[in-house]
Design a protein around this motif. Structure first.
Motif, PDB file in Angstrom:
ATOM      1  N   LYS A 115       0.834  -1.208   0.000  1.00  0.00           N
ATOM      2  CA  LYS A 115       0.000   0.000   0.000  1.00  0.00           C
ATOM      3  C   LYS A 115       0.870   1.260   0.000  1.00  0.00           C
ATOM      4  N   ASP A 116       1.911   1.224   0.856  1.00  0.00           N
ATOM      5  CA  ASP A 116       2.815   2.377   0.919  1.00  0.00           C
ATOM      6  C   ASP A 116       3.493   2.609  -0.427  1.00  0.00           C
ATOM      7  N   GLN A 117       3.934   1.482  -1.043  1.00  0.00           N
ATOM      8  CA  GLN A 117       4.594   1.584  -2.360  1.00  0.00           C
ATOM      9  C   GLN A 117       3.646   2.167  -3.400  1.00  0.00           C
ATOM     10  N   GLU A 118       2.403   1.647  -3.409  1.00  0.00           N
ATOM     11  CA  GLU A 118       1.402   2.149  -4.357  1.00  0.00           C
ATOM     12  C   GLU A 118       1.120   3.638  -4.123  1.00  0.00           C
ATOM     13  N   LYS A 119       1.063   4.010  -2.816  1.00  0.00           N
ATOM     14  CA  LYS A 119       0.814   5.404  -2.469  1.00  0.00           C
ATOM     15  C   LYS A 119       1.962   6.291  -2.965  1.00  0.00           C
ATOM     16  N   LYS A 120       3.210   5.807  -2.743  1.00  0.00           N
ATOM     17  CA  LYS A 120       4.378   6.562  -3.208  1.00  0.00           C
ATOM     18  C   LYS A 120       4.368   6.719  -4.725  1.00  0.00           C
ATOM     19  N   GLU A 121       4.058   5.601  -5.421  1.00  0.00           N
ATOM     20  CA  GLU A 121       4.006   5.641  -6.883  1.00  0.00           C
ATOM     21  C   GLU A 121       2.936   6.612  -7.365  1.00  0.00           C
ATOM     22  N   GLN A 122       1.776   6.582  -6.677  1.00  0.00           N
ATOM     23  CA  GLN A 122       0.685   7.490  -7.036  1.00  0.00           C
ATOM     24  C   GLN A 122       1.110   8.943  -6.830  1.00  0.00           C
ATOM     25  N   GLU A 123       1.753   9.195  -5.674  1.00  0.00           N
ATOM     26  CA  GLU A 123       2.227  10.554  -5.392  1.00  0.00           C
ATOM     27  C   GLU A 123       3.267  10.987  -6.427  1.00  0.00           C
ATOM     28  N   LYS A 124       4.158  10.024  -6.790  1.00  0.00           N
ATOM     29  CA  LYS A 124       5.196  10.318  -7.788  1.00  0.00           C
ATOM     30  C   LYS A 124       4.558  10.684  -9.129  1.00  0.00           C
ATOM     31  N   LYS A 125       3.539   9.873  -9.532  1.00  0.00           N
ATOM     32  CA  LYS A 125       2.837  10.155 -10.795  1.00  0.00           C
ATOM     33  C   LYS A 125       2.184  11.536 -10.755  1.00  0.00           C
TER      34      LYS A 125
END
Length: 199
Positions: A115-125
């Motif tokens: 979840k944290d990774q997905e959140k980071k990726e989403q924030e990065k995008k």
């Protein structure tokens, strides 16, 4: 005759004694063989009260006590083994529960990391999109600035051209030559120059 009777009287009780002890032994041993231990013990105790010195009866009683002791030891060992098995089973169940708990914690941790990774990726995008939007805006602004500069330079060029034309027109007026006539003179000069170069 008297001595014979005395002998019979003396030997008869001994024979009865022996036979009764043997009979008691056989009865008790049959009971013991058929796993009627309490009855065998009772028969032996009764017989030993009457015949306390009989070797067979004593040996059978000792054998029964020995077997009972062994049986008790066997039961105790079985009880200990059962207890140990229960403890082992309990331990295994506890280990299984601990392992399941550990697995669940690991799973939860992995899920949280995902979840944290997905959140980071989403924030990065989102950040990349914002940056791209800023770049696009900057490009648009640069393009507008360039267009404005081009328009300004065009305006300046036009002004310069207009100024030149007005200067040429004023000089032509001073020389009293019309613009058409000036064009004709220029073309004639151009033709002469071409002929000169050809020669």
């Amino acid at each position: 005759m008297k001595s014979v009777i005395i002998t019979i009287i003396v030997l008869l009780p001994l024979a009865c004694w022996s036979q009764s002890a043997d009979q008691s032994f056989h009865i008790a041993s049959n009971q013991y063989i058929h796993e009627k231990t309490p009855e065998a013990k009772a028969t032996l105790e009764s017989a030993l009260q009457r015949y306390p010195d009989d070797r067979k009866l004593k040996e059978l009683r000792a054998k029964i006590k020995d077997d009972e002791k062994k049986e008790q030891q066997k039961k105790d060992e079985q009880k200990k083994q059962d207890q140990k098995n229960k403890e082992d089973q309990k331990k295994k169940e506890q280990e299984k529960k601990d392992q399941e708990k550990k697995d669940q914690q690991n799973k939860d941790q992995k899920d949280q990391q995902k979840k944290d990774q997905e959140k980071k990726e989403q924030e990065k995008k989102e950040q990349e999109q914002k940056d791209q939007g800023k770049k696009d805006d900057e490009k648009k602004d640069d393009k507008k600035d360039q267009q404005n500069k081009n328009e300004e330079s065009k305006d300046e060029q036009k002004k310069k051209d207009d100024k030149k034309q007005s200067e040429v027109a004023s000089k032509l007026q001073e020389m009293k030559i019309s613009p058409d006539k000036a064009k004709m003179i220029l073309e004639a000069m151009k033709n002469q120059e071409v002929q000169y170069l050809q020669q």
